[in-house]
Design an enzyme around this catalytic site. Structure first.
Site, PDB file in Angstrom:
ATOM      1  N   ASN A  28      -5.999   6.680   4.463  1.00 38.00           N
ATOM      2  CA  ASN A  28      -7.506   6.871   4.271  1.00 38.00           C
ATOM      3  C   ASN A  28      -8.237   8.770   4.840  1.00 38.00           C
ATOM      4  O   ASN A  28      -9.092   9.121   4.309  1.00 38.00           O
ATOM      5  CB  ASN A  28      -8.800   6.691   5.069  1.00 38.00           C
ATOM      6  CG  ASN A  28      -8.373   6.772   6.389  1.00 38.00           C
ATOM      7  OD1 ASN A  28      -7.442   7.749   7.042  1.00 38.00           O
ATOM      8  ND2 ASN A  28      -9.245   5.937   7.132  1.00 38.00           N
ATOM      9  N   ASP A  38      -0.399   2.822  -5.010  1.00 39.46           N
ATOM     10  CA  ASP A  38      -0.601   1.456  -5.309  1.00 39.46           C
ATOM     11  C   ASP A  38      -2.006   0.906  -6.307  1.00 39.46           C
ATOM     12  O   ASP A  38      -2.856   1.564  -6.005  1.00 39.46           O
ATOM     13  CB  ASP A  38      -0.287   0.735  -4.965  1.00 39.46           C
ATOM     14  CG  ASP A  38      -2.000   0.332  -3.274  1.00 39.46           C
ATOM     15  OD1 ASP A  38      -1.802   1.987  -2.861  1.00 39.46           O
ATOM     16  OD2 ASP A  38      -2.623  -0.498  -2.936  1.00 39.46           O
ATOM     17  N   ASN A  81      -8.958   3.905  -0.868  1.00 42.80           N
ATOM     18  CA  ASN A  81      -9.628   5.440   0.368  1.00 42.80           C
ATOM     19  C   ASN A  81      -8.523   6.108  -0.228  1.00 42.80           C
ATOM     20  O   ASN A  81      -9.138   7.248   0.032  1.00 42.80           O
ATOM     21  CB  ASN A  81      -9.154   4.728   1.256  1.00 42.80           C
ATOM     22  CG  ASN A  81     -10.436   3.745   2.019  1.00 42.80           C
ATOM     23  OD1 ASN A  81     -11.236   3.381   0.743  1.00 42.80           O
ATOM     24  ND2 ASN A  81     -10.189   2.398   2.468  1.00 42.80           N
ATOM     25  N   HIS A 134       0.698  -1.234  -0.522  1.00 43.32           N
ATOM     26  CA  HIS A 134       0.237   0.129  -0.206  1.00 43.32           C
ATOM     27  C   HIS A 134       1.159   0.937  -0.450  1.00 43.32           C
ATOM     28  O   HIS A 134       0.967   2.384  -0.335  1.00 43.32           O
ATOM     29  CB  HIS A 134      -0.839  -0.409   1.436  1.00 43.32           C
ATOM     30  CG  HIS A 134      -2.208   1.297   1.108  1.00 43.32           C
ATOM     31  ND1 HIS A 134      -2.550   0.482  -0.038  1.00 43.32           N
ATOM     32  CD2 HIS A 134      -2.389   1.253   2.342  1.00 43.32           C
ATOM     33  CE1 HIS A 134      -3.844   1.524  -0.015  1.00 43.32           C
ATOM     34  NE2 HIS A 134      -4.469   1.687   1.367  1.00 43.32           N
TER      35      HIS A 134
END
Length: 201
Positions: free
Chosen positions: A77, A102, A123, A23
């Site tokens: 997020n 990603d 997110n 991520h």
């Protein structure tokens, strides 16, 4: 208005726990660009680490285009608030924002450039779209592939790249830096023509 400047945003979660996660590959690519420039990200009041520099060299040896490299200090997020704050502070329009992130829906090591469109459940992108009030910013999608078997996507992206793959991922991160350099030097459309037809080596 610094309309000739690009704001390059590398997405990731803060802290050593997440540093090697799939991520965080966008943040890894941003750090590679900072190393390429030869500078360090410093804390900005917008809530991000920022490096103001020149990327690459132009023909004849002149310094390359100005870029602002930024890594939000927030979790993924809530990335949008610092990105929007930097756009306001530096007077950068959304169309001069390039987000490195990603991408589950691309095979591992695949790079694709695009402007606008959906967030694909990401997110960080969703937060940026909401904060900017538009989806019309550029993205460099760095493919990490789908999880094997029945592994949950969230668990997959929040796990580290295997040690046996790290050399290969270092090459992909460097290629992501090349793609960003092409965007800022030649424009998004020309860079798309170069990179969007390439398959991972």
């Amino acid at each position: 208005m610094v309309s000739d400047t690009w704001l390059i945003v590398g997405l990731g979660n803060p802290g050593a726990k997440y540093a090697g996660n799939r991520h965080n590959v966008g943040a890894m690519a941003l750090q590679h660009l900072a190393d390429r420039i030869g500078g360090s990200l410093t804390n900005h009041k917008a809530g991000a680490g920022v490096l103001d520099g020149r990327l690459g060299m132009l023909p004849g040896g002149a310094p390359g285009p100005r870029v602002l490299l930024a890594r939000p200090a927030t979790y993924m997020n809530t990335s949008g608030k610092p990105v929007a704050a930097l756009c306001r502070f530096y007077g950068i329009p959304a169309e001069r924002v390039l987000v490195l992130h990603d991408e589950l829906d691309l095979p591992a090591h695949t790079l694709r450039l695009k402007r606008g469109g959906g967030e694909g459940g990401h997110n960080g992108l969703r937060s940026i779209s909401q904060a900017l009030g538009t989806k019309e910013y550029a993205r460099l999608r760095i493919g990490v592939g789908r999880p094997p078997g029945r592994q949950e996507a969230a668990d997959f992206v929040l796990s580290d790249f295997p040690s046996r793959e790290r050399e290969e991922w270092a090459i992909t991160v460097a290629e992501a830096g090349d793609a960003v350099q092409d965007v800022v030097r030649e424009g998004l459309f020309a860079a798309q023509n170069t990179w969007n037809s390439r398959t991972p080596s």
